[in-house]
Enzyme design. Structure first.
Site, PDB file in Angstrom:
ATOM      1  N   ASP A  29      86.752  47.818   7.218  1.00 30.46           N
ATOM      2  CA  ASP A  29      85.761  46.770   7.534  1.00 30.46           C
ATOM      3  C   ASP A  29      84.847  47.243   8.668  1.00 30.46           C
ATOM      4  O   ASP A  29      83.878  46.558   9.017  1.00 30.46           O
ATOM      5  CB  ASP A  29      86.434  45.427   7.838  1.00 30.46           C
ATOM      6  CG  ASP A  29      87.383  45.481   9.007  1.00 30.46           C
ATOM      7  OD1 ASP A  29      87.613  46.585   9.558  1.00 30.46           O
ATOM      8  OD2 ASP A  29      87.918  44.411   9.386  1.00 30.46           O
ATOM      9  N   ASP A  39      90.353  47.613   3.225  1.00 36.02           N
ATOM     10  CA  ASP A  39      90.614  46.672   4.322  1.00 36.02           C
ATOM     11  C   ASP A  39      90.412  45.245   3.851  1.00 36.02           C
ATOM     12  O   ASP A  39      89.397  44.934   3.206  1.00 36.02           O
ATOM     13  CB  ASP A  39      89.603  46.930   5.444  1.00 36.02           C
ATOM     14  CG  ASP A  39      90.264  47.367   6.728  1.00 36.02           C
ATOM     15  OD1 ASP A  39      91.489  47.195   6.872  1.00 36.02           O
ATOM     16  OD2 ASP A  39      89.536  47.892   7.587  1.00 36.02           O
ATOM     17  N   GLU A  84      96.527  51.366  16.469  1.00 33.43           N
ATOM     18  CA  GLU A  84      95.216  51.631  17.089  1.00 33.43           C
ATOM     19  C   GLU A  84      95.204  51.263  18.567  1.00 33.43           C
ATOM     20  O   GLU A  84      95.728  50.213  18.969  1.00 33.43           O
ATOM     21  CB  GLU A  84      94.121  50.808  16.355  1.00 33.43           C
ATOM     22  CG  GLU A  84      92.754  50.975  16.997  1.00 33.43           C
ATOM     23  CD  GLU A  84      91.594  50.456  16.146  1.00 33.43           C
ATOM     24  OE1 GLU A  84      91.831  49.975  15.010  1.00 33.43           O
ATOM     25  OE2 GLU A  84      90.447  50.552  16.623  1.00 33.43           O
TER      26      GLU A  84
HETATM   27  O1  KIV Z   1      87.934  49.567   9.587  1.00 34.75           O
HETATM   28  C1  KIV Z   1      88.348  50.630  10.073  1.00 34.75           C
HETATM   29  O2  KIV Z   1      87.619  51.634  10.145  1.00 34.75           O
HETATM   30  C2  KIV Z   1      89.708  50.665  10.580  1.00 34.75           C
HETATM   31  C3  KIV Z   1      90.128  51.906  11.295  1.00 34.75           C
HETATM   32  C4  KIV Z   1      89.597  51.889  12.662  1.00 34.75           C
HETATM   33  C5  KIV Z   1      91.604  52.091  11.271  1.00 34.75           C
HETATM   34  O3  KIV Z   1      90.422  49.732  10.435  1.00 34.75           O
END
Ligand code: KIV
Length: 285
Positions: free
Chosen positions: A48, A87, A185
């Protein structure tokens, strides 16, 4: 073409058992997915983060399930050997279990092999329902960008003893509920390593130090295409932003001076005709 990465092949990967660390990068469209695939990347995350690095928003809260379906389908059309992780956007797994399963199914139908969602123990009912519906789930703990307002900014998590132990408990609970892997993270190196030691599923770190079972970065950060924010944990492997400006400036100069397009870059008629001679006023070769 290399063998396709699968959820079971990822689930068993642990550096402490002698496995090579997993490599994940984000991609949001077919060209990005082709680059990642050609580079032998294990997992592609349709993150996302598309909201920030592609669509120009200041946080990830602005994208919808429809947006993520659109980008997941574009990545899937590249048919990468990498595992495609989609995501789940903010509010797509917070309202009800039914809603969560339906939204995740839309991402799977768009071409993802699994979904990722943010948060610890409070997400367990949603994760269990997804696993029950045969949808593999990657967890995401620590600095969870969808909690930006609740956290008061994009802040490193788990710096204090209690908070670090709570993250370890979250990781164990997510593993127990059926997650096949975990993104960790924005936590101190020691906490990334503690979480990795505490679970048998692979941890994929971003700003979580070298002790994880893999690493993930945002494509636009790796390639030097995102210049608004440069977090401490990013390593740039190219400067495509500067290369792009140089290339576009050269193109603009060539158009303005008449150097582009050349004869070689232009089409000719199949055979000279009287109309063509009339049109252009000169014989064509
Ligand atoms: O959306 C994304 O890029 C992420 C990464 C930072 C793990 O969730």
């Amino acid at each position: 073409m290399s063998a396709r990465t699968t959820v079971p092949s990822v689930q068993g990967r642990k550096v402490r058992r002698g496995d090579v660390p997993l490599v994940m990068v984000t991609a949001y469209d077919a060209p990005g997915a082709r680059l990642a695939d050609a580079a032998g990347i294990d997992l592609i995350l349709v993150g996302d983060s598309v909201a920030m690095v592609v669509l120009g928003y200041d946080d990830t809260l602005q994208v919808t399930v429809d947006d993520m379906v659109h980008h997941t389908a574009a990545v899937a059309r590249a048919r990468p050997s990498s595992l495609i992780v989609a995501d789940m956007p903010w509010l797509s797994y917070h309202v009800s279990v039914e809603d969560t399963v339906r939204n995740a199914a839309a991402l799977i139908r768009a071409g993802a092999q699994c979904v990722k969602l943010e948060g610890g123990r409070k997400r367990l009912p949603m994760i269990e329902a997804l696993v029950d519906a045969e949808i593999p789930v990657m967890g995401h703990i620590g600095l969870t960008p969808q909690s930006v307002n609740a956290m008061g900014g994009f802040k490193v998590q788990g710096r204090r003893h209690e908070a670090a132990l709570a993250l370890v408990d979250d990781a164990k609970a997510l593993e127990h509920s059926g997650c096949f892997s975990l993104v960790v993270e924005g936590v101190p190196t020691e906490v990334g390593a503690m979480i990795t030691d505490a679970v048998d599923i692979p941890t994929i770190g971003i700003g979580a130090g070298p002790g994880c079972d893999g690493q993930v970065l945002v494509l636009h950060d790796v390639l030097g295409l995102e210049d608004r924010i440069l977090p401490k944990f990013v390593r740039r492997y190219a400067d495509l932003g500067a290369d792009g400006v140089r290339a576009l400036s050269a193109y603009a100069d060539d158009v303005r001076t008449g150097a582009f397009p050349s004869t070689e870059e232009s089409y000719r008629l199949a055979t000279p005709t009287s109309e063509a001679l009339g049109l252009y006023g000169a014989p064509l070769s």
